[in-house]
Design a protein around this motif. Sequence first.
Motif, mmCIF file in Angstrom:
data_model
loop_
_atom_site.group_PDB
_atom_site.id
_atom_site.type_symbol
_atom_site.label_atom_id
_atom_site.label_comp_id
_atom_site.label_asym_id
_atom_site.label_seq_id
_atom_site.Cartn_x
_atom_site.Cartn_y
_atom_site.Cartn_z
ATOM 1 N N GLU A 58 0.826 -1.208 0.000
ATOM 2 C CA GLU A 58 0.000 0.000 0.000
ATOM 3 C C GLU A 58 0.861 1.260 0.000
ATOM 4 O O GLU A 58 0.522 2.266 -0.645
ATOM 5 C CB GLU A 58 -0.942 -0.007 1.200
ATOM 6 C CG GLU A 58 -1.847 1.212 1.306
ATOM 7 C CD GLU A 58 -2.758 1.392 0.101
ATOM 8 O OE1 GLU A 58 -3.187 2.533 -0.152
ATOM 9 O OE2 GLU A 58 -3.037 0.391 -0.591
ATOM 10 N N VAL A 59 1.980 1.237 0.711
ATOM 11 C CA VAL A 59 2.907 2.374 0.685
ATOM 12 C C VAL A 59 3.381 2.625 -0.748
ATOM 13 O O VAL A 59 3.430 3.773 -1.221
ATOM 14 C CB VAL A 59 4.114 2.111 1.615
ATOM 15 C CG1 VAL A 59 5.231 3.130 1.357
ATOM 16 C CG2 VAL A 59 3.678 2.170 3.069
ATOM 17 N N LEU A 90 1.215 8.922 3.846
ATOM 18 C CA LEU A 90 1.663 7.730 4.568
ATOM 19 C C LEU A 90 1.260 7.772 6.040
ATOM 20 O O LEU A 90 1.338 6.738 6.724
ATOM 21 C CB LEU A 90 3.184 7.568 4.436
ATOM 22 C CG LEU A 90 3.697 7.354 3.007
ATOM 23 C CD1 LEU A 90 5.203 7.098 3.000
ATOM 24 C CD2 LEU A 90 2.964 6.207 2.320
ATOM 25 N N ALA A 91 0.814 8.922 6.516
ATOM 26 C CA ALA A 91 0.297 8.999 7.886
ATOM 27 C C ALA A 91 -1.135 8.489 7.972
ATOM 28 O O ALA A 91 -1.610 8.143 9.065
ATOM 29 C CB ALA A 91 0.368 10.447 8.390
ATOM 30 N N ALA A 92 -1.816 8.411 6.824
ATOM 31 C CA ALA A 92 -3.200 7.920 6.819
ATOM 32 C C ALA A 92 -3.206 6.439 7.206
ATOM 33 O O ALA A 92 -2.261 5.694 6.928
ATOM 34 C CB ALA A 92 -3.807 8.117 5.444
ATOM 35 N N ARG A 109 -9.122 -4.560 10.139
ATOM 36 C CA ARG A 109 -8.322 -3.865 11.156
ATOM 37 C C ARG A 109 -7.680 -2.629 10.536
ATOM 38 O O ARG A 109 -7.474 -2.566 9.319
ATOM 39 C CB ARG A 109 -7.222 -4.780 11.688
ATOM 40 C CG ARG A 109 -7.752 -6.004 12.440
ATOM 41 C CD ARG A 109 -6.611 -6.954 12.740
ATOM 42 N NE ARG A 109 -6.019 -7.488 11.515
ATOM 43 C CZ ARG A 109 -4.908 -8.223 11.485
ATOM 44 N NH1 ARG A 109 -4.262 -8.469 12.624
ATOM 45 N NH2 ARG A 109 -4.435 -8.682 10.353
ATOM 46 N N THR A 110 -7.360 -1.675 11.366
ATOM 47 C CA THR A 110 -6.721 -0.446 10.917
ATOM 48 C C THR A 110 -5.413 -0.257 11.673
ATOM 49 O O THR A 110 -5.382 -0.387 12.894
ATOM 50 C CB THR A 110 -7.633 0.766 11.155
ATOM 51 O OG1 THR A 110 -8.835 0.589 10.402
ATOM 52 C CG2 THR A 110 -6.955 2.052 10.688
ATOM 53 N N GLY A 155 2.939 5.770 9.455
ATOM 54 C CA GLY A 155 3.598 7.062 9.406
ATOM 55 C C GLY A 155 4.951 6.954 8.742
ATOM 56 O O GLY A 155 5.486 5.855 8.553
ATOM 57 N N ALA A 156 5.544 8.077 8.376
ATOM 58 C CA ALA A 156 6.832 8.051 7.687
ATOM 59 C C ALA A 156 7.603 9.323 7.961
ATOM 60 O O ALA A 156 7.031 10.387 8.221
ATOM 61 C CB ALA A 156 6.615 7.888 6.182
#
Length: 411
Positions: free
Chosen positions: A283-284, A330-332, A339-340, A344-345
């Motif tokens: 996903e990243v 990327l913080a989203a 699950r969530t 972050g990056a």
Amino acid sequence: MTIQPDEVERLIKRDQLDALLASLPLTLGANVFVSLSFCAMMWGDVAPGILVGWLALNAAINLARLWIARAVRRRGLLDTAPDRVLAHAWIGALVSGLCWAWALVACAQAGQAYNIATGLTFCGINAGAVVQSVTNRVSTLAFVLPNSAILIVIYLTSGSTQAQIMGVNLLLLTLLMVRASGRGERNYVAAARLRHEADHLAASLQRANVAATAALRQLDHAANHDPLTDLANRCAYRRAFEDRLARAARGEGELTAMLIDLDRFKAINDTHGHAAGDAVLVEVAARLRAALGPEDVAARLGGDEFAALIFRPRMGEADAALAERIVRDLAAPFGLGGRTVRAGASLGLARFPRDGRSLQDLQVAADVALYAAKSGGRGTWRDARRSTACDPGDMPARPQEAAPAPRVARG
């Protein structure tokens, strides 16, 4: 590159049948014309009723053969069952040959079997049949042999020496026609086989070339892309970096190098397992692709380390805006089957030529900026020559410069 013999043989049969059907209208037309000429020559010597009856029967046979030939093409049998149709094609030729043999018998009963017109007519139509039909020997001989055999018997059994000599010559002519018919078919089949084998070989070579090209393309892709995320790998990243450095040095555009580290990736792996970690990395990669432009390059350098090369004709503040967007994207949260999780990056960037003129210098400068971003609390980005953290949603015009800091282990 295997040539299929059965398929070649089927195509040869199809060609034979196609040629036979194509020659049939001309052959049957000539047959009717010769029958009319023969009746005109025999008129007055043979009973008119016999001549008219024979002429009508011959015309009906020829029309029936022509109708069958058209039905074969109309029903697609030329492609679906050429061998079966060809195996029965001799029947029509035999019926036509027997019809002409009946004309010979009628001439013999009327005492006209030795007439020069009779001999020339039958020799001519038999020779014409052999010359016209070289694709299928059986059909040709089915027409030629019945009337030739009767004509030879009539001449050989007569009491005239001249007629017997003519019979011997007719026998030799018939043998030559049989031999010529067989040779014609063999030559046609050999030529057709060579043509179709060449076609099969060319098709096989083309298929092999396509397969080899696809395999080489796959190998090249595998050699230059990360197997999990499909981003550029280290090798491809280095080549792209060197290419864009050279272009930037020539003044074709401006270059910024970015290094990106996920902030909480180890915790995701430890808590949710490596499959979840892989899903996050994929996903990243997708979010990086969505953020970058067509001239930009995204790469996975290993683990949770990513890189980006930003190449624009005029950079301005585009790299800073892009760094802010990447950190924000990327913080989203990442969804993992209901699950969530949040990773972050942190990001560090270095510009050419301000922060370095070589790949190594720019990498070191970007790495120092990344360390500064992580030291400043993570989830932010830093410029190699600035020290103030840039938080998503609050991008300053230009952060203040910071002194390079030593690199420490990331997590």
